[in-house]
Design an enzyme around this catalytic site. Structure first.
Site, PDB file in Angstrom:
ATOM      1  N   ALA B 256     -85.331 -11.965 -30.121  1.00 20.57           N
ATOM      2  CA  ALA B 256     -84.952 -12.181 -28.738  1.00 20.57           C
ATOM      3  C   ALA B 256     -84.757 -10.868 -27.992  1.00 20.57           C
ATOM      4  CB  ALA B 256     -83.687 -13.022 -28.664  1.00 20.57           C
ATOM      5  N   THR B 257     -84.270  -9.861 -28.695  1.00 22.58           N
ATOM      6  CA  THR B 257     -84.052  -8.572 -28.042  1.00 22.58           C
ATOM      7  C   THR B 257     -85.369  -8.026 -27.499  1.00 22.58           C
ATOM      8  OG1 THR B 257     -82.261  -8.119 -29.578  1.00 22.58           O
ATOM      9  CG2 THR B 257     -83.144  -6.243 -28.370  1.00 22.58           C
ATOM     10  N   GLN B 331     -79.571 -18.607 -28.186  1.00 26.97           N
ATOM     11  CA  GLN B 331     -78.530 -19.480 -28.734  1.00 26.97           C
ATOM     12  C   GLN B 331     -78.761 -20.950 -28.401  1.00 26.97           C
ATOM     13  OE1 GLN B 331     -76.217 -18.542 -30.752  1.00 26.97           O
ATOM     14  NE2 GLN B 331     -76.048 -16.345 -30.460  1.00 26.97           N
ATOM     15  N   HIS B 353     -83.902 -16.199 -36.087  1.00 29.70           N
ATOM     16  CA  HIS B 353     -82.773 -16.261 -37.011  1.00 29.70           C
ATOM     17  C   HIS B 353     -81.558 -16.971 -36.451  1.00 29.70           C
ATOM     18  CE1 HIS B 353     -80.143 -12.920 -35.501  1.00 29.70           C
ATOM     19  NE2 HIS B 353     -81.254 -12.571 -34.914  1.00 29.70           N
ATOM     20  N   THR B 427     -99.662  -6.151 -35.718  1.00 29.15           N
ATOM     21  CA  THR B 427    -100.078  -7.281 -36.541  1.00 29.15           C
ATOM     22  C   THR B 427     -99.008  -8.360 -36.545  1.00 29.15           C
ATOM     23  OG1 THR B 427    -101.326  -5.803 -37.947  1.00 29.15           O
ATOM     24  CG2 THR B 427    -100.797  -7.961 -38.862  1.00 29.15           C
ATOM     25  N   CYS B 513     -72.907  -8.453 -31.854  1.00 25.95           N
ATOM     26  CA  CYS B 513     -73.352  -7.231 -31.201  1.00 25.95           C
ATOM     27  C   CYS B 513     -72.163  -6.411 -30.734  1.00 25.95           C
ATOM     28  CB  CYS B 513     -74.242  -7.545 -30.022  1.00 25.95           C
ATOM     29  SG  CYS B 513     -75.043  -9.142 -30.077  1.00 25.95           S
TER      30      CYS B 513
HETATM   31  C1  LIG Z   1     -78.039 -14.645 -26.482  1.00 26.75           C
HETATM   32  C2  LIG Z   1     -78.611 -13.664 -27.452  1.00 26.75           C
HETATM   33  N1  LIG Z   1     -79.707 -12.937 -27.128  1.00 26.75           N
HETATM   34  C3  LIG Z   1     -80.247 -12.068 -27.993  1.00 26.75           C
HETATM   35  C4  LIG Z   1     -79.722 -11.874 -29.249  1.00 26.75           C
HETATM   36  C5  LIG Z   1     -80.408 -10.932 -30.198  1.00 26.75           C
HETATM   37  O1  LIG Z   1     -81.460 -11.615 -30.830  1.00 26.75           O
HETATM   38  P1  LIG Z   1     -82.404 -10.926 -31.886  1.00 26.75           P
HETATM   39  O2  LIG Z   1     -81.544 -10.554 -33.048  1.00 26.75           O
HETATM   40  O3  LIG Z   1     -83.411 -11.976 -32.271  1.00 26.75           O
HETATM   41  O4  LIG Z   1     -83.050  -9.765 -31.257  1.00 26.75           O
HETATM   42  C6  LIG Z   1     -78.571 -12.590 -29.624  1.00 26.75           C
HETATM   43  C7  LIG Z   1     -77.923 -12.433 -30.920  1.00 26.75           C
HETATM   44  O5  LIG Z   1     -77.354 -11.497 -31.348  1.00 26.75           O
HETATM   45  C8  LIG Z   1     -78.021 -13.506 -28.702  1.00 26.75           C
HETATM   46  O6  LIG Z   1     -76.944 -14.225 -29.042  1.00 26.75           O
END
Ligand SMILES: Cc1ncc(COP(=O)(O)O)c(C=O)c1O
Lengths: 89, 580
Positions: B256-257, B331, B353, B427, B513
């Site tokens: 997601a990041t 989430q 994850h 890839t 985080c």
């Molecule tokens: C709302 C949200 N966005 C992004 C992330 C980060 O996701 P990822 O670890 O897949 O980059 C998190 C989790 O830490 C999250 O809760």
């Protein structure tokens, strides 16, 4: 074999295999999910739907068997709860 | 001796003898001694702002010796805080006597009150002291002092793993970094917002692609490639189905990041010549929108308190104003129903994850850099200026939904082989993508079952806690909150000490985080929880694999420790509250 007896033996096999998960959460989930799925589908009478469900169940059985083996390969620590239950029983 | 000091001493000794009988003494003493000590500092002196490293060390060393604070004397005058000009009571000194000894020591003069911004340094330091105390014990004192110095100098978290001396010994054992002990049981997992376990059904789908089917999905010339490509495309369809999208609108990323980065930076860079304004918060959106706005980005479900945002309304507003709408649904995907067309979402971030899919736990660090790049093509060479800037990227799996109609254009952040239609070169990791696809399909199949169960468990948890302790506040609007995220504040209890006491349950005081920092969460502060409560908030995560027994165990332990910590606090503070 009628579909009813087939379902019954599948149900038993699923529970038997699910009990073998070494991971507490996976074990309890598998048991719960199998029971709930059979309870939910008890009312299904449509033969083709029953056939589909039986195939799904058989596939699930294979997944559980494989994943039980994978889980046992590496072993796992018991969670706190299991230890407690062991001590009290 | 002051009357109230003697009274306090009697009270403390009383309490200790009770604990000696009833509980693990070391635990009670360590945690509560320092816990109460921190409260004392907080309450009586307004912070240890002017205490030097040496002084803090001295305090820790003295606390380390068996004995406890028995007398507290304070002399105070009313003064103005140097930082915020607020009137508050300034204490000239906080004097503590050791139980048996005659030595006395003083913890610095105080200049700032505990509530103004400069006071926050103290909160950090105090919370650290609480952590340090977990190491306390005659044998560990040196460690504590070293860590004290380290922490105060570097500001680094203590919660880094202690490296096992012997690899074999440590195999299959969990290390508790706070105590350096090896555990022979696993704590219960109640932190599913940080990450979820991989569902065995997901792993089952992935394994073949980690064993025999290892082809590169971009290889066009042989069966290995075709097989992997088919698996990737199937997974793309599964992800798309879950959110009501077209498979061609899904781009696989590392999480997601990265999806957020590609979406926000990619859109803003592509449209920067026309519009250059981005909104990333949801309050008063309508007012915040300007003709310059390209993109609005809002989290679907917040990861700390689980509040769901009115995505449909925001989507409609954005569509009407012709502004792109991005949502971080890490989430939410697979947990609450989402439909990108119904909700008019233009870009959506998905993380593997968080929905029982796979992850690779290592983080790769990319530093921001800017350089001239010589790109050699097969036929002609060209020089182009590349700007590369990246933060840290989790090397896991995620996806980004990018709408095709009306089309959203993005400028790729990463250049390379042009995979994923040029939007995300590199890839595609077949096993991870297959895992994400399987997790999405499973989530779609199980959503109703899971959500019923999770709601039931959440209710059970809240009821069991609130029926046994008072002054518990649920953060976030109960109606608009995803039930699997229960964020509770326990008044008069320091969140950190509670987390430490609940060591056989894996919990967090906010999002993973931000849990490395000891500051009260900014989210909680933004929604107006007052500082004291924000500091004691704990997030209970309930997921697919959580059981009733786990919920009950967690609730009971929580009640036990909240009650204990509150008692300890009131014993230390009561005499002064009543006599002054
Ligand atoms: C709302 C949200 N966005 C992004 C992330 C980060 O996701 P990822 O670890 O897949 O980059 C998190 C989790 O830490 C999250 O809760």
């Amino acid at each position: 074999m009628t579909s009813r007896t087939k379902a019954l033996s599948l149900y038993k096999a699923l529970l038997r295999e699910s009990r073998k998960f070494s991971n507490y959460n996976f074990r309890t989930y598998a048991l719960r999910r199998v029971k709930d799925a059979f309870r939910e589908n008890k009312v299904v009478t449509d033969q083709s739907k029953i056939g589909e469900l039986l195939i799904f169940g058989e596939e699930s059985l294979k997944i559980i068997q494989r994943q039980v083996t994978v889980g046992q390969l590496y072993g796992d620590l018991p969670v706190v709860l299991e230890k407690k239950i062991e001590q009290t029983s | 001796m002051h009357l109230y000091a003697r009274y306090a001493r009697e009270q403390v000794m009383d309490r200790i003898s009770i604990y000696r009988k009833s509980m693990d003494l070391v635990n009670a003493l360590c945690l509560d001694r320092i816990g109460s000590f921190c409260y004392l500092l907080d309450m009586l002196s307004g912070g240890v702002h002017s205490a030097s490293v040496e002084e803090v060390e001295r305090v820790v060393r003295n606390l380390d010796k068996e004995g406890c604070i028995t007398e507290i004397k304070r002399e105070g005058v009313y003064e103005m805080c140097e930082a915020c000009n607020g009137i508050w009571k300034r204490y000239l000194g906080l004097i503590l006597w050791r139980f048996v000894g005659t030595s006395k020591f003083q913890i610095g003069q105080v200049k700032f009150c505990s509530t103004c911004p400069t006071g926050q340094v103290d909160l950090k330091r105090m919370a650290f002291l609480q952590k340090a105390c977990n190491f306390l014990g005659p044998t560990n004192s040196r460690k504590v002092l070293n860590l004290t110095r380290q922490r105060l100098q570097t500001g680094r978290s203590l919660l880094t793993t202690v490296k096992p001396n012997n690899e074999d010994d440590a195999k299959g054992k969990l290390q508790d970094p706070r105590r350096g002990e090896q555990l022979d049981v696993r704590p219960l997992y109640m932190d599913v917002q940080a990450t979820t376990p991989v569902d065995p059904r997901v792993l089952d789908k992935m394994l073949p692609y980690l064993i025999g089917s290892y082809g590169n999905p971009h290889s066009r010339t042989h069966a290995y490639g075709w097989e992997s490509e088919a698996a990737v495309e199937k997974a793309r369809k599964q992800v798309a189905n879950l959110i009501g999208a077209d498979p061609r609108e899904i781009v696989f990323t590392s999480g997601a990041t990265e999806s957020n980065n590609v979406a926000i930076k990619g859109v803003s860079r592509f449209y920067k010549s026309k519009k250059r304004h981005i909104i990333t918060s949801q309050t008063d959106l309508e007012k915040a929108l300007t003709p310059e706005t390209t993109l609005v980005s809002v989290m679907t479900v917040n990861n700390e308190i689980g509040v769901k945002q009115p995505i449909q309304e925001i989507g409609a507003l954005c569509r009407e104003k012709k502004v792109f709408f991005h949502t971080d649904a890490a989430q939410a995907v697979g947990k609450v129903p989402l439909d990108v067309n119904e909700m008019k979402i233009d870009l959506m971030s998905i993380s593997g994850h968080k929905l029982y899919g796979p992850k690779a736990p290592r983080k790769a660090q990319y530093s921001a850099c800017e350089f001239d790049l010589l790109i050699s093509h097969g036929r002609s060479d060209s020089v182009s200026r590349q700007v590369k800037s990246m933060g840290s990227i989790t090397k896991g799996i995620g996806a980004l939904y990018i709408r095709r109609r009306p089309r959203v254009r993005i400028e790729a952040i990463q250049s390379g082989g042009g995979q994923e239609r040029g939007m995300r070169s590199g890839t595609v990791p077949t096993p991870l993508v297959v895992g994400l696809g399987a997790a999405c399909q499973l989530a779609q199949h199980e959503m109703e079952y899971d959500s019923k169960r999770i709601s039931k468990l959440a209710e059970r948890l809240i009821k069991r806690i609130t029926s046994q302790v008072t002054h518990v506040i649920r953060n976030g609007d109960a109606e608009a909150t995803y039930p699997g995220c229960v964020n509770l504040s326990f008044a008069y209890v320091e969140g950190e000490s509670l987390l430490m006491a609940l060591k056989d349950v894996a919990l967090s005081s906010g999002s993973a985080c931000t849990s490395a920092s000891l500051e009260p969460s900014y989210v909680l502060r933004a929604i107006g929880t007052d500082e004291d409560l924000a500091h004691s908030s704990i997030r209970f995560g309930i997921g697919r694999f959580t059981t009733e027994e786990e919920v009950d165990y967690t609730a009971d332990k929580c009640v036990l420790h909240v009650t204990r910590l509150r008692e300890m606090r009131s014993v230390i503070l009561m005499p002064y509250n009543s006599s002054l």
